[in-house]
Design an enzyme around this catalytic site. Structure first.
Site, short mmCIF file in Angstrom:
data_model
loop_
_atom_site.label_atom_id
_atom_site.label_comp_id
_atom_site.label_asym_id
_atom_site.label_seq_id
_atom_site.Cartn_x
_atom_site.Cartn_y
_atom_site.Cartn_z
N ASN A 176 -6.41 0.21 -5.93
CA ASN A 176 -6.28 -1.26 -5.89
C ASN A 176 -7.41 -1.88 -6.70
O ASN A 176 -8.35 -2.47 -6.17
CB ASN A 176 -6.30 -1.75 -4.43
N LYS A 177 -7.31 -1.74 -8.01
CA LYS A 177 -8.38 -2.16 -8.93
C LYS A 177 -8.69 -3.65 -8.86
O LYS A 177 -9.87 -4.02 -8.89
CB LYS A 177 -8.05 -1.75 -10.38
N VAL B 219 -3.14 -11.41 0.96
CA VAL B 219 -2.59 -12.69 0.48
C VAL B 219 -1.23 -12.39 -0.15
O VAL B 219 -1.09 -11.43 -0.92
CB VAL B 219 -3.54 -13.34 -0.55
N ILE C 39 -7.17 -7.55 4.93
CA ILE C 39 -7.17 -8.85 4.25
C ILE C 39 -5.99 -8.80 3.29
O ILE C 39 -5.82 -7.83 2.55
CB ILE C 39 -8.51 -9.14 3.53
N TYR D 256 -14.32 -7.34 -4.99
CA TYR D 256 -15.38 -6.98 -4.04
C TYR D 256 -16.69 -6.67 -4.76
O TYR D 256 -17.76 -7.08 -4.32
CB TYR D 256 -14.95 -5.78 -3.19
N GLU E 100 0.81 -1.22 0.00
CA GLU E 100 0.00 0.00 0.00
C GLU E 100 0.85 1.27 0.00
O GLU E 100 0.33 2.37 0.15
CB GLU E 100 -0.95 -0.01 1.20
N ILE F 209 -7.63 -17.60 -2.62
CA ILE F 209 -7.36 -17.60 -1.18
C ILE F 209 -8.08 -16.43 -0.51
O ILE F 209 -8.69 -16.60 0.55
CB ILE F 209 -5.84 -17.58 -0.90
N GLY F 210 -8.04 -15.26 -1.13
CA GLY F 210 -8.78 -14.12 -0.61
C GLY F 210 -10.26 -14.41 -0.55
O GLY F 210 -10.94 -14.05 0.43
N SER F 211 -10.78 -15.07 -1.55
CA SER F 211 -12.20 -15.45 -1.58
C SER F 211 -12.53 -16.40 -0.44
O SER F 211 -13.57 -16.28 0.21
CB SER F 211 -12.55 -16.10 -2.91
#
Length: 154
Positions: A121-122, A84, A82, A128, A27, A93-95
């Site tokens: 963060n496209k 990964v 969150i 999302y 970030e 994995i995020g899902s």
């Protein structure tokens, strides 16, 4: 790939903090992380964390969250981070972390799940949106860091 999602324990704090620092670097704000393992141990009652780990027990993702109370709706879950690891992205994995997080929110009868995402963060924003999240472009964050809290005057 076989990924296990589990609740973090205090023994996981060093690796959780390592991933928090990776996220901060991603970030473009690595200098903002002032947390420590010792602080996490002292404040462990204020957060929970889900861990994504491989079959060899390598921790490759986290979802750090806590419960909050929003005046308009009541008890809610706030997803603070969150993340990964880069080399494990695009493997759902995020899902899986989100799926487990929403199971917790349902079990706890939460009225809202909320988190933030940086506007650049496209890939995350698209994921999302795909899952039905409402992306709010109206509300702005207001924050005071530790020194500013100590020095606050009106």
């Amino acid at each position: 790939m076989n990924i296990n999602i589990r609740t973090a324990s205090e023994e996981d704090f060093p690796l959780i903090l390592s991933l928090i620092k990776e996220l901060a670097a991603f970030e473009k704000m690595p200098e903002k992380v002032t947390n420590s393992v010792e602080q996490m141990k002292q404040e462990k009652d204020y957060f929970q964390c889900l861990i994504a780990e491989t079959g060899t027990r390598e921790i490759v993702g986290i979802a750090l969250f806590y419960f909050v109370y929003y005046t308009w709706v009541g008890k809610s879950l706030y997803l603070d981070d969150i993340y990964v690891k880069d080399s494990f992205r695009k493997q759902k994995i995020g899902s899986e972390l989100l799926k487990k997080l929403f199971e917790i929110a349902r079990t706890e009868n939460c009225k809202r799940v909320r988190w933030q995402v940086l506007n650049w963060n496209k890939p995350a924003i698209e994921m999302y949106k795909k899952y039905g999240a409402e992306i709010d472009n109206e509300w702005l964050n207001c924050s005071f860091e530790h020194d500013a809290i100590k020095d606050f005057k009106i």
